[in-house]
Design a protein around this motif. Structure first.
Motif, PDB file in Angstrom:
ATOM      1  N   GLN A  33       3.477  26.351  50.953  1.00  7.99           N
ATOM      2  CA  GLN A  33       4.641  25.813  50.240  1.00  7.99           C
ATOM      3  C   GLN A  33       5.640  26.892  49.831  1.00  7.99           C
ATOM      4  O   GLN A  33       6.833  26.625  49.723  1.00  7.99           O
ATOM      5  CB  GLN A  33       4.190  25.056  48.996  1.00  7.99           C
ATOM      6  CG  GLN A  33       3.543  23.713  49.283  1.00  7.99           C
ATOM      7  CD  GLN A  33       3.345  22.900  48.007  1.00  7.99           C
ATOM      8  OE1 GLN A  33       3.041  23.444  46.948  1.00  7.99           O
ATOM      9  NE2 GLN A  33       3.543  21.596  48.108  1.00  7.99           N
ATOM     10  N   ASP A  34       5.150  28.093  49.577  1.00 13.23           N
ATOM     11  CA  ASP A  34       6.005  29.190  49.127  1.00 13.23           C
ATOM     12  C   ASP A  34       6.062  30.262  50.206  1.00 13.23           C
ATOM     13  O   ASP A  34       5.019  30.805  50.606  1.00 13.23           O
ATOM     14  CB  ASP A  34       5.453  29.806  47.836  1.00 13.23           C
ATOM     15  CG  ASP A  34       5.406  28.807  46.684  1.00 13.23           C
ATOM     16  OD1 ASP A  34       6.114  27.783  46.760  1.00 13.23           O
ATOM     17  OD2 ASP A  34       4.655  29.058  45.724  1.00 13.23           O
ATOM     18  N   TYR A  35       7.265  30.584  50.667  1.00 10.26           N
ATOM     19  CA  TYR A  35       7.418  31.509  51.781  1.00 10.26           C
ATOM     20  C   TYR A  35       8.872  31.961  51.903  1.00 10.26           C
ATOM     21  O   TYR A  35       9.755  31.460  51.184  1.00 10.26           O
ATOM     22  CB  TYR A  35       6.958  30.849  53.089  1.00 10.26           C
ATOM     23  CG  TYR A  35       7.667  29.539  53.409  1.00 10.26           C
ATOM     24  CD1 TYR A  35       8.822  29.505  54.192  1.00 10.26           C
ATOM     25  CD2 TYR A  35       7.174  28.324  52.920  1.00 10.26           C
ATOM     26  CE1 TYR A  35       9.472  28.310  54.476  1.00 10.26           C
ATOM     27  CE2 TYR A  35       7.811  27.123  53.197  1.00 10.26           C
ATOM     28  CZ  TYR A  35       8.954  27.112  53.982  1.00 10.26           C
ATOM     29  OH  TYR A  35       9.601  25.938  54.249  1.00 10.26           O
ATOM     30  N   GLU A  64      11.322  24.021  49.025  1.00  9.19           N
ATOM     31  CA  GLU A  64      12.770  23.949  48.831  1.00  9.19           C
ATOM     32  C   GLU A  64      13.374  25.352  48.800  1.00  9.19           C
ATOM     33  O   GLU A  64      12.812  26.273  48.181  1.00  9.19           O
ATOM     34  CB  GLU A  64      13.107  23.230  47.524  1.00  9.19           C
ATOM     35  CG  GLU A  64      12.632  21.791  47.462  1.00  9.19           C
ATOM     36  CD  GLU A  64      13.374  20.879  48.426  1.00  9.19           C
ATOM     37  OE1 GLU A  64      14.539  21.201  48.772  1.00  9.19           O
ATOM     38  OE2 GLU A  64      12.789  19.847  48.818  1.00  9.19           O
ATOM     39  N   ILE A  65      14.526  25.514  49.445  1.00  9.01           N
ATOM     40  CA  ILE A  65      15.231  26.795  49.445  1.00  9.01           C
ATOM     41  C   ILE A  65      15.808  27.054  48.060  1.00  9.01           C
ATOM     42  O   ILE A  65      16.512  26.212  47.507  1.00  9.01           O
ATOM     43  CB  ILE A  65      16.360  26.807  50.492  1.00  9.01           C
ATOM     44  CG1 ILE A  65      15.772  26.695  51.903  1.00  9.01           C
ATOM     45  CG2 ILE A  65      17.197  28.083  50.369  1.00  9.01           C
ATOM     46  CD1 ILE A  65      16.818  26.570  53.006  1.00  9.01           C
ATOM     47  N   ILE A  66      15.520  28.248  47.505  1.00  5.19           N
ATOM     48  CA  ILE A  66      16.035  28.564  46.168  1.00  5.19           C
ATOM     49  C   ILE A  66      17.022  29.741  46.177  1.00  5.19           C
ATOM     50  O   ILE A  66      17.757  29.931  45.214  1.00  5.19           O
ATOM     51  CB  ILE A  66      14.887  28.864  45.181  1.00  5.19           C
ATOM     52  CG1 ILE A  66      14.093  30.102  45.614  1.00  5.19           C
ATOM     53  CG2 ILE A  66      13.979  27.653  45.030  1.00  5.19           C
ATOM     54  CD1 ILE A  66      13.151  30.622  44.546  1.00  5.19           C
ATOM     55  N   ASP A 114       5.847  38.294  49.971  1.00  2.61           N
ATOM     56  CA  ASP A 114       5.805  36.899  50.386  1.00  2.61           C
ATOM     57  C   ASP A 114       5.312  36.739  51.818  1.00  2.61           C
ATOM     58  O   ASP A 114       5.478  37.632  52.658  1.00  2.61           O
ATOM     59  CB  ASP A 114       7.202  36.269  50.290  1.00  2.61           C
ATOM     60  CG  ASP A 114       7.457  35.632  48.938  1.00  2.61           C
ATOM     61  OD1 ASP A 114       6.882  36.116  47.948  1.00  2.61           O
ATOM     62  OD2 ASP A 114       8.226  34.663  48.876  1.00  2.61           O
ATOM     63  N   ILE A 115       4.761  35.565  52.122  1.00  2.00           N
ATOM     64  CA  ILE A 115       4.473  35.193  53.510  1.00  2.00           C
ATOM     65  C   ILE A 115       5.796  34.928  54.200  1.00  2.00           C
ATOM     66  O   ILE A 115       6.693  34.272  53.650  1.00  2.00           O
ATOM     67  CB  ILE A 115       3.580  33.941  53.562  1.00  2.00           C
ATOM     68  CG1 ILE A 115       2.181  34.290  53.043  1.00  2.00           C
ATOM     69  CG2 ILE A 115       3.501  33.373  54.979  1.00  2.00           C
ATOM     70  CD1 ILE A 115       1.246  33.097  52.918  1.00  2.00           C
ATOM     71  N   CYS A 191      12.443  22.816  60.175  1.00  2.00           N
ATOM     72  CA  CYS A 191      11.453  22.589  61.235  1.00  2.00           C
ATOM     73  C   CYS A 191      10.041  22.877  60.730  1.00  2.00           C
ATOM     74  O   CYS A 191       9.101  22.129  61.030  1.00  2.00           O
ATOM     75  CB  CYS A 191      11.755  23.476  62.442  1.00  2.00           C
ATOM     76  SG  CYS A 191      13.178  22.952  63.428  1.00  2.00           S
ATOM     77  N   TYR A 192       9.890  23.958  59.982  1.00  2.00           N
ATOM     78  CA  TYR A 192       8.562  24.322  59.466  1.00  2.00           C
ATOM     79  C   TYR A 192       8.021  23.239  58.543  1.00  2.00           C
ATOM     80  O   TYR A 192       6.826  22.911  58.584  1.00  2.00           O
ATOM     81  CB  TYR A 192       8.644  25.659  58.733  1.00  2.00           C
ATOM     82  CG  TYR A 192       7.321  26.163  58.197  1.00  2.00           C
ATOM     83  CD1 TYR A 192       6.193  26.248  59.009  1.00  2.00           C
ATOM     84  CD2 TYR A 192       7.203  26.567  56.866  1.00  2.00           C
ATOM     85  CE1 TYR A 192       4.984  26.714  58.503  1.00  2.00           C
ATOM     86  CE2 TYR A 192       5.991  27.042  56.366  1.00  2.00           C
ATOM     87  CZ  TYR A 192       4.890  27.108  57.190  1.00  2.00           C
ATOM     88  OH  TYR A 192       3.698  27.571  56.697  1.00  2.00           O
ATOM     89  N   GLU A 193       8.878  22.663  57.712  1.00  2.00           N
ATOM     90  CA  GLU A 193       8.436  21.587  56.833  1.00  2.00           C
ATOM     91  C   GLU A 193       7.965  20.381  57.641  1.00  2.00           C
ATOM     92  O   GLU A 193       6.955  19.748  57.304  1.00  2.00           O
ATOM     93  CB  GLU A 193       9.569  21.191  55.880  1.00  2.00           C
ATOM     94  CG  GLU A 193       9.908  22.240  54.829  1.00  2.00           C
ATOM     95  CD  GLU A 193       8.769  22.478  53.854  1.00  2.00           C
ATOM     96  OE1 GLU A 193       8.068  21.516  53.499  1.00  2.00           O
ATOM     97  OE2 GLU A 193       8.576  23.643  53.456  1.00  2.00           O
ATOM     98  N   GLU A 194       8.681  20.068  58.719  1.00  3.03           N
ATOM     99  CA  GLU A 194       8.283  18.941  59.569  1.00  3.03           C
ATOM    100  C   GLU A 194       6.998  19.250  60.327  1.00  3.03           C
ATOM    101  O   GLU A 194       6.119  18.386  60.453  1.00  3.03           O
ATOM    102  CB  GLU A 194       9.408  18.610  60.568  1.00  3.03           C
ATOM    103  CG  GLU A 194      10.682  18.082  59.936  1.00  3.03           C
ATOM    104  CD  GLU A 194      10.459  16.777  59.186  1.00  3.03           C
ATOM    105  OE1 GLU A 194       9.623  15.948  59.618  1.00  3.03           O
ATOM    106  OE2 GLU A 194      11.117  16.565  58.145  1.00  3.03           O
ATOM    107  N   LEU A 195       6.867  20.471  60.824  1.00  2.00           N
ATOM    108  CA  LEU A 195       5.640  20.860  61.520  1.00  2.00           C
ATOM    109  C   LEU A 195       4.449  20.827  60.573  1.00  2.00           C
ATOM    110  O   LEU A 195       3.335  20.478  60.972  1.00  2.00           O
ATOM    111  CB  LEU A 195       5.803  22.257  62.128  1.00  2.00           C
ATOM    112  CG  LEU A 195       6.748  22.370  63.319  1.00  2.00           C
ATOM    113  CD1 LEU A 195       7.031  23.841  63.632  1.00  2.00           C
ATOM    114  CD2 LEU A 195       6.173  21.670  64.541  1.00  2.00           C
TER     115      LEU A 195
END
Length: 247
Positions: A33-35, A64-66, A114-115, A191-195
């Motif tokens: 979730q965090d990356y 979510e992008i912060i 971070d990852i 895309c990563y969220e969908e994958l």
């Protein structure tokens, strides 16, 4: 004979990439979730001679992008027409931009531990970034990372191609502005969220065994004495295992 500054820089980079083994982090095959998603634009694909001309990254928390980090980079040399044709970056655009030492320093500070996430970064972006951090900052970039190219191949085997634009179109994500680093980061994050939604449902009938040394995947290869498993992180990790032993 006159030796130009950019030629000296090329020689330093070539010697560095030929003599050093990158001590990179592990390539992960999972959703987190965090990356931080990152992307580079370069003058070409030769990691010993070509240079970074744009660095962008977006920080993600709970999906979510912060925040964003993005800068053009003055490579101290002419940008080839072939590179400009792909990413639209010209000599005039980078003339008054930071040099690589300043830009990669800002990037290294931004990503921390971070990852990292990116598309086709396992053999490209992480190598360019690692080399720049090592050469200009004198430290290793050891962040673990997720390459969404590998996830896309696993989760979307029905696609004939798995470029970032192909994956984005599959998920009906806007692709305008592709091949500029920040746009690619935003596209790739979606895309990563969908994958990630698909990943947990994929049944892997032949999972790759895990390297007990670095945690990377062991890939089946053929050698002089037959088949064996070798770590995907070679030459950073040189672990090998007999195929029969894995069963």
């Amino acid at each position: 004979m006159t030796v130009h500054k950019e030629e000296i820089e090329l020689t330093r980079m070539e010697k560095f990439t030929r003599s050093e083994v990158r001590k990179k982090g592990k390539r992960l095959n999972k959703y987190v979730q965090d990356y931080i998603v990152f992307d580079l634009e370069t003058t070409g694909i030769d990691q010993g001679r070509d240079a970074i001309i744009e660095i962008s990254a977006v920080k993600v928390r709970s999906g979510e992008i912060i925040s964003e980090y993005s800068t053009l980079v003055n490579p101290g040399r002419h940008i080839p027409a072939g590179a400009t044709a792909v990413n639209g970056i010209t000599d005039d655009m980078v003339r008054n931009e930071p040099d690589i030492k300043e830009a990669i320093g800002g990037f290294a500070h931004y990503i921390g531990e971070d990852i990292l996430v990116g598309h086709n970064i396992h053999t490209f972006d992480t190598n360019f970034a690692y080399d720049a951090v090592k050469l200009h900052l004198g430290m290793d970039m050891k962040n673990d990372y997720v390459d969404t190219l590998y996830l896309a191949r696993k989760c979307l085997p029905q696609l004939s191609h798995h470029k970032l634009t192909d994956v984005s179109k599959h998920f009906q994500i806007e692709t305008r502005g592709a091949h500029r680093a920040l746009n690619d980061c935003i596209m790739n994050q979606r895309c990563y969220e969908e994958l990630g939604k698909i990943l947990g449902t994929v049944k892997d009938t032949s999972p790759e065994p895990e390297c007990p040394v670095c945690g990377g995947n062991l890939i089946k290869r053929k050698g002089k004495f037959g088949e064996f498993y070798g770590c995907e992180n070679y030459p950073g990790c040189r672990f090998t295992m007999n195929v029969r032993r894995s069963g």
